[in-house]
Design an enzyme around this catalytic site. Sequence first.
Site, PDB file in Angstrom:
ATOM      1  N   CYS A 198      -1.299 -18.379  25.413  1.00 48.02           N
ATOM      2  CA  CYS A 198      -1.326 -19.871  25.833  1.00 48.02           C
ATOM      3  C   CYS A 198      -0.219 -20.657  26.030  1.00 48.02           C
ATOM      4  O   CYS A 198       0.697 -20.236  26.892  1.00 48.02           O
ATOM      5  CB  CYS A 198      -2.472 -20.493  24.940  1.00 48.02           C
ATOM      6  SG  CYS A 198      -3.120 -21.951  25.689  1.00 48.02           S
TER       7      CYS A 198
ATOM      8  N   HIS B 129      -7.849 -17.557  25.667  1.00 47.82           N
ATOM      9  CA  HIS B 129      -8.084 -17.334  24.290  1.00 47.82           C
ATOM     10  C   HIS B 129      -9.073 -16.285  23.779  1.00 47.82           C
ATOM     11  O   HIS B 129     -10.235 -16.786  23.383  1.00 47.82           O
ATOM     12  CB  HIS B 129      -8.189 -18.791  23.687  1.00 47.82           C
ATOM     13  CG  HIS B 129      -7.211 -19.600  23.509  1.00 47.82           C
ATOM     14  ND1 HIS B 129      -6.187 -19.577  22.704  1.00 47.82           N
ATOM     15  CD2 HIS B 129      -6.863 -20.730  24.413  1.00 47.82           C
ATOM     16  CE1 HIS B 129      -5.261 -20.496  22.927  1.00 47.82           C
ATOM     17  NE2 HIS B 129      -5.691 -21.454  23.983  1.00 47.82           N
TER      18      HIS B 129
ATOM     19  N   GLU C 226      -8.843 -14.447  21.544  1.00 47.63           N
ATOM     20  CA  GLU C 226      -9.224 -14.473  19.962  1.00 47.63           C
ATOM     21  C   GLU C 226     -10.037 -15.179  19.551  1.00 47.63           C
ATOM     22  O   GLU C 226     -10.393 -15.507  18.141  1.00 47.63           O
ATOM     23  CB  GLU C 226      -7.684 -14.699  19.459  1.00 47.63           C
ATOM     24  CG  GLU C 226      -7.251 -16.204  19.358  1.00 47.63           C
ATOM     25  CD  GLU C 226      -6.512 -16.803  20.530  1.00 47.63           C
ATOM     26  OE1 GLU C 226      -6.235 -18.033  20.371  1.00 47.63           O
ATOM     27  OE2 GLU C 226      -6.856 -16.132  21.699  1.00 47.63           O
TER      28      GLU C 226
END
Length: 306
Positions: free
Chosen positions: A142, A233, A235
């Site tokens: 990011c 993202h 994760e």
Amino acid sequence: MPIRIPDQLPARKTLETEGVVVMDQSRSARQDIRPLQFGLLNLMPNKQRTETQFARLIASTPLQIDLTLVRVADPLSKSTPEDYLQNFYSTWEDVRAKKFDGFVVTGAPIANMPFEDVRYWPEMLEIMDWTQTNVHHTMFICWGAQAALHHLHGVKRYRMEHKAFGVYRHKVLDTRHPFLRGFSDDLAVPVSRYNDIDRQSLSPDLDILIDSDEVGICMLDDRKYRAAYMLNHLEYDNTSLADEYHRDIEAGLDTPLPVNLFPGNDPSRMPENRWRSHAHLLFQNWINEIYQTTPYELEKVGTGEW
């Protein structure tokens, strides 16, 4: 298979309840293979949540990995106590002499600030250059990805008309790439950002791996600087975007409902995780590629000699 983290790290209990194999130092010392050395530069204020998310993914391979938690000199964190940072984190200055097989640089909640105005930007410049001599392969996430693309390749970014916020369909452009082995042709990816990168400013050394017609480039591979850039993202937990939405609503901000997140667009309902398998597969592939290509002698990382 195991990941080795500090014995008292709170993330340990969470990971163990999920079935992640966490190894203590005495047990790992009896194994003959060389553990892979990974670092996580955590730029997020909520250190515990972020470290747990990435430890979960890094632990998803059959390899033993030693994970070092790293922070910049500026603690950045109002939500993480100083004693927690002292107990579980090293500053980058503490580890700059070390070599790492893999290194992750997280995002940071400073999207609206020019890079040069970030108070720890000088240290970030050093860290990004340091990855070329002390890290075999780096994954930037990011804001970390935008910062590295800006510094290493001069890639421009621009503010989008509206924040990209939600779960968006993305296309896999190269299913033969080592990082994307086993990926389906498209996937759902959580996105939360105000900025996008300018495709016209990409250098020839960068290959787009995952893309979206709605929210732009998701992931790039960098052949020149041994890096990958994940602009979104994978994760994230089930509730990461939901928590961000509810936080902003409680703060009185005019925040739109995250796209494709809540079942029936009902923010009272629990979001379904439709990206977990691809998140694990990405990290499994990335770590396997590192394992296959990193020098056995750790001190040779970054030298081009092995």
